[in-house]
Motif scaffolding. Structure first.
Motif, PDB file in Angstrom:
ATOM      1  N   THR A  81       0.834  -1.200   0.000  1.00 43.42           N
ATOM      2  CA  THR A  81       0.000   0.000   0.000  1.00 43.42           C
ATOM      3  C   THR A  81       0.873   1.256   0.000  1.00 43.42           C
ATOM      4  N   ASP A  82       0.269   2.376  -0.405  1.00 40.10           N
ATOM      5  CA  ASP A  82       1.026   3.619  -0.505  1.00 40.10           C
ATOM      6  C   ASP A  82       1.609   4.057   0.837  1.00 40.10           C
ATOM      7  N   ASP A  83       0.883   3.785   1.942  1.00 40.52           N
ATOM      8  CA  ASP A  83       1.386   4.247   3.229  1.00 40.52           C
ATOM      9  C   ASP A  83       2.650   3.504   3.661  1.00 40.52           C
ATOM     10  N   HIS A  84       2.960   2.393   3.006  1.00 40.53           N
ATOM     11  CA  HIS A  84       4.208   1.679   3.301  1.00 40.53           C
ATOM     12  C   HIS A  84       5.410   2.569   2.984  1.00 40.53           C
ATOM     13  N   PHE A  85       5.241   3.499   2.038  1.00 42.83           N
ATOM     14  CA  PHE A  85       6.353   4.332   1.583  1.00 42.83           C
ATOM     15  C   PHE A  85       6.316   5.740   2.185  1.00 42.83           C
ATOM     16  N   ASP A  86       5.392   5.992   3.111  1.00 41.96           N
ATOM     17  CA  ASP A  86       5.307   7.311   3.738  1.00 41.96           C
ATOM     18  C   ASP A  86       6.585   7.637   4.508  1.00 41.96           C
ATOM     19  N   GLU A  87       7.013   8.889   4.421  1.00 43.61           N
ATOM     20  CA  GLU A  87       8.184   9.316   5.182  1.00 43.61           C
ATOM     21  C   GLU A  87       7.861   9.470   6.659  1.00 43.61           C
ATOM     22  N   LYS A  88       6.601   9.845   6.947  1.00 46.75           N
ATOM     23  CA  LYS A  88       6.147   9.964   8.339  1.00 46.75           C
ATOM     24  C   LYS A  88       4.880   9.127   8.488  1.00 46.75           C
ATOM     25  N   ALA A 128       9.391  20.465  15.556  1.00 50.05           N
ATOM     26  CA  ALA A 128       9.723  20.620  14.125  1.00 50.05           C
ATOM     27  C   ALA A 128       9.318  19.367  13.363  1.00 50.05           C
ATOM     28  N   VAL A 129       8.021  19.125  13.266  1.00 51.88           N
ATOM     29  CA  VAL A 129       7.522  17.885  12.664  1.00 51.88           C
ATOM     30  C   VAL A 129       7.634  17.873  11.138  1.00 51.88           C
ATOM     31  N   ASP A 130       8.023  19.011  10.547  1.00 44.62           N
ATOM     32  CA  ASP A 130       8.238  19.028   9.106  1.00 44.62           C
ATOM     33  C   ASP A 130       9.551  18.342   8.740  1.00 44.62           C
ATOM     34  N   ASN A 131      10.386  18.067   9.733  1.00 49.86           N
ATOM     35  CA  ASN A 131      11.649  17.363   9.520  1.00 49.86           C
ATOM     36  C   ASN A 131      11.381  15.856   9.580  1.00 49.86           C
ATOM     37  N   SER A 132      11.126  15.259   8.425  1.00 53.10           N
ATOM     38  CA  SER A 132      10.748  13.851   8.369  1.00 53.10           C
ATOM     39  C   SER A 132      11.841  12.937   8.910  1.00 53.10           C
ATOM     40  N   ALA A 133      13.098  13.269   8.618  1.00 52.04           N
ATOM     41  CA  ALA A 133      14.213  12.429   9.077  1.00 52.04           C
ATOM     42  C   ALA A 133      14.290  12.418  10.593  1.00 52.04           C
ATOM     43  N   ALA A 134      14.096  13.582  11.217  1.00 49.78           N
ATOM     44  CA  ALA A 134      14.147  13.670  12.671  1.00 49.78           C
ATOM     45  C   ALA A 134      12.977  12.915  13.301  1.00 49.78           C
ATOM     46  N   CYS A 135      11.814  13.001  12.680  1.00 51.32           N
ATOM     47  CA  CYS A 135      10.645  12.267  13.182  1.00 51.32           C
ATOM     48  C   CYS A 135      10.896  10.765  13.115  1.00 51.32           C
ATOM     49  N   ALA A 136      11.428  10.305  11.984  1.00 51.77           N
ATOM     50  CA  ALA A 136      11.703   8.876  11.828  1.00 51.77           C
ATOM     51  C   ALA A 136      12.738   8.406  12.839  1.00 51.77           C
ATOM     52  N   GLY A 242       9.971 -11.511   4.847  1.00 53.33           N
ATOM     53  CA  GLY A 242       9.529 -10.757   6.013  1.00 53.33           C
ATOM     54  C   GLY A 242       9.724  -9.258   5.908  1.00 53.33           C
ATOM     55  N   TRP A 243      10.660  -8.820   5.053  1.00 58.05           N
ATOM     56  CA  TRP A 243      10.937  -7.383   4.963  1.00 58.05           C
ATOM     57  C   TRP A 243       9.779  -6.589   4.374  1.00 58.05           C
ATOM     58  N   GLN A 244       8.833  -7.280   3.738  1.00 59.55           N
ATOM     59  CA  GLN A 244       7.682  -6.549   3.195  1.00 59.55           C
ATOM     60  C   GLN A 244       6.817  -5.961   4.301  1.00 59.55           C
ATOM     61  N   TYR A 245       6.960  -6.462   5.516  1.00 59.12           N
ATOM     62  CA  TYR A 245       6.188  -5.928   6.646  1.00 59.12           C
ATOM     63  C   TYR A 245       6.791  -4.648   7.216  1.00 59.12           C
ATOM     64  N   VAL A 246       8.049  -4.363   6.895  1.00 56.23           N
ATOM     65  CA  VAL A 246       8.757  -3.232   7.511  1.00 56.23           C
ATOM     66  C   VAL A 246       8.594  -1.984   6.658  1.00 56.23           C
ATOM     67  N   PRO A 247       7.941  -0.933   7.167  1.00 64.26           N
ATOM     68  CA  PRO A 247       7.734   0.300   6.379  1.00 64.26           C
ATOM     69  C   PRO A 247       9.056   0.951   5.983  1.00 64.26           C
ATOM     70  N   ARG A 248       9.010   1.696   4.902  1.00 64.58           N
ATOM     71  CA  ARG A 248      10.209   2.326   4.375  1.00 64.58           C
ATOM     72  C   ARG A 248      10.849   3.298   5.384  1.00 64.58           C
ATOM     73  N   TRP A 249      10.036   4.013   6.160  1.00 63.30           N
ATOM     74  CA  TRP A 249      10.591   5.031   7.052  1.00 63.30           C
ATOM     75  C   TRP A 249      11.470   4.420   8.151  1.00 63.30           C
ATOM     76  N   VAL A 250      11.289   3.134   8.400  1.00 67.34           N
ATOM     77  CA  VAL A 250      12.057   2.487   9.465  1.00 67.34           C
ATOM     78  C   VAL A 250      13.525   2.311   9.051  1.00 67.34           C
ATOM     79  N   GLU A 251      13.779   2.205   7.761  1.00 69.09           N
ATOM     80  CA  GLU A 251      15.131   1.998   7.281  1.00 69.09           C
ATOM     81  C   GLU A 251      15.915   3.300   7.387  1.00 69.09           C
ATOM     82  N   ASP A 252      16.911   3.296   8.278  1.00 64.99           N
ATOM     83  CA  ASP A 252      17.710   4.528   8.471  1.00 64.99           C
ATOM     84  C   ASP A 252      18.825   4.619   7.446  1.00 64.99           C
TER      85      ASP A 252
END
Length: 252
Positions: A81-88, A128-136, A242-252
């Motif tokens: 789904t699209d939300d899998h690739f959300d930055e936040k 500063a929630v506009d900073n997606s990297a900091a939120c992740a 199993g990696w399909q369960y892990v959202p993109r934002w989790v990958e640092d």
């Protein structure tokens, strides 16, 4: 989803270009192996002392296989789904415990970013929630604490049940490994296990506990795994995707 296609364009049999890859030296490895993980990571596992300058040539020789593997990954990720690739993320699915956590964001005129739990299974990020990297990054810290709270008692109880003691537990965010066990019987767990269904987490725990006896993947090791978890092959097959369960934002 477009990211997967863009990555595939970097590598094709025609151009023979190599994808990004990482090299992991393993004292268990007897020969070089190449793994393509569902998150797109190409990992080359080499024995201790192997001349790593040979790796590009080895990858070139396997270029057709790499291309097919990455095509297969593109098809698998296309169903996400699209939300899998959300930055936040707007929510976090902790499948290992059948929980859904809501994530809310509150802008504030401050350069700092803070997180609180302001309701049951609800996280609030303020600042500063506009900073997606900091939120992740802040959410990954929460995942690490959550994993320790959930997994430490679970693993210790299972250790007692299967009669395979270990020494210490640590929580990390490995890119390509769900867990590991040292020769001192210290077990390191990936906080990304939180996103897996509980039966797959259980299999990973059994797998690592068996490494307290056999520090390899010999026939004796797999025999012990089967003894402690009959029918383990099904979970062994499922964990590969199993990696399909892990959202993109989790990958640092």
């Amino acid at each position: 989803m477009a990211d997967s296609s863009e990555q595939l364009e970097l590598f094709s049999p025609e151009t023979a270009a190599l994808p990004d890859y990482c090299i992991r030296e393993s004292d268990r490895a007897r020969h070089v192996s190449i793994k393509v993980h569902l998150n797109g990571q190409v990992e080359v596992v080499v024995p201790v002392g192997f001349d790593q300058r040979q790796v590009p040539e080895l990858l070139h020789r396997r270029r057709d296989w790499l291309w097919r593997s990455r095509q297969r990954l593109a098809h698998q990720t296309a169903g996400l789904t699209d939300d899998h690739f959300d930055e936040k993320p707007g929510q976090i699915e902790v499948r290992s415990r059948h929980q859904t956590w809501q994530v809310n964001y509150q802008p504030a005129t401050t350069r700092t970013l803070a997180m609180t739990q302001n309701a049951p299974q609800t996280l609030l990020l303020r600042g500063a929630v506009d900073n997606s990297a900091a939120c992740a990054d802040l959410l990954r810290q929460w995942l690490s604490r959550k994993a320790r709270a959930e997994f430490a008692p679970w693993l210790r109880e299972l250790s007692f049940v299967v009669n395979l003691p270990f020494r210490r537990i640590s929580i990390r965010g490995q890119k390509t490994r769900w867990a590991s066990c040292s020769s001192n019987k210290d077990i390191s767990l990936n906080y990304k296990l939180l996103f897996l269904p509980p039966e797959l987490v259980h299999y990973v725990f059994v797998h690592e506990l068996c490494h307290t006896v056999h520090m390899n993947h010999s026939a004796a090791f797999w025999q012990l795994v089967e003894e402690k978890q009959p029918g383990h092959q099904r979970f062994r097959d499922e964990i590969r995707d199993g990696w399909q369960y892990v959202p993109r934002w989790v990958e640092d």
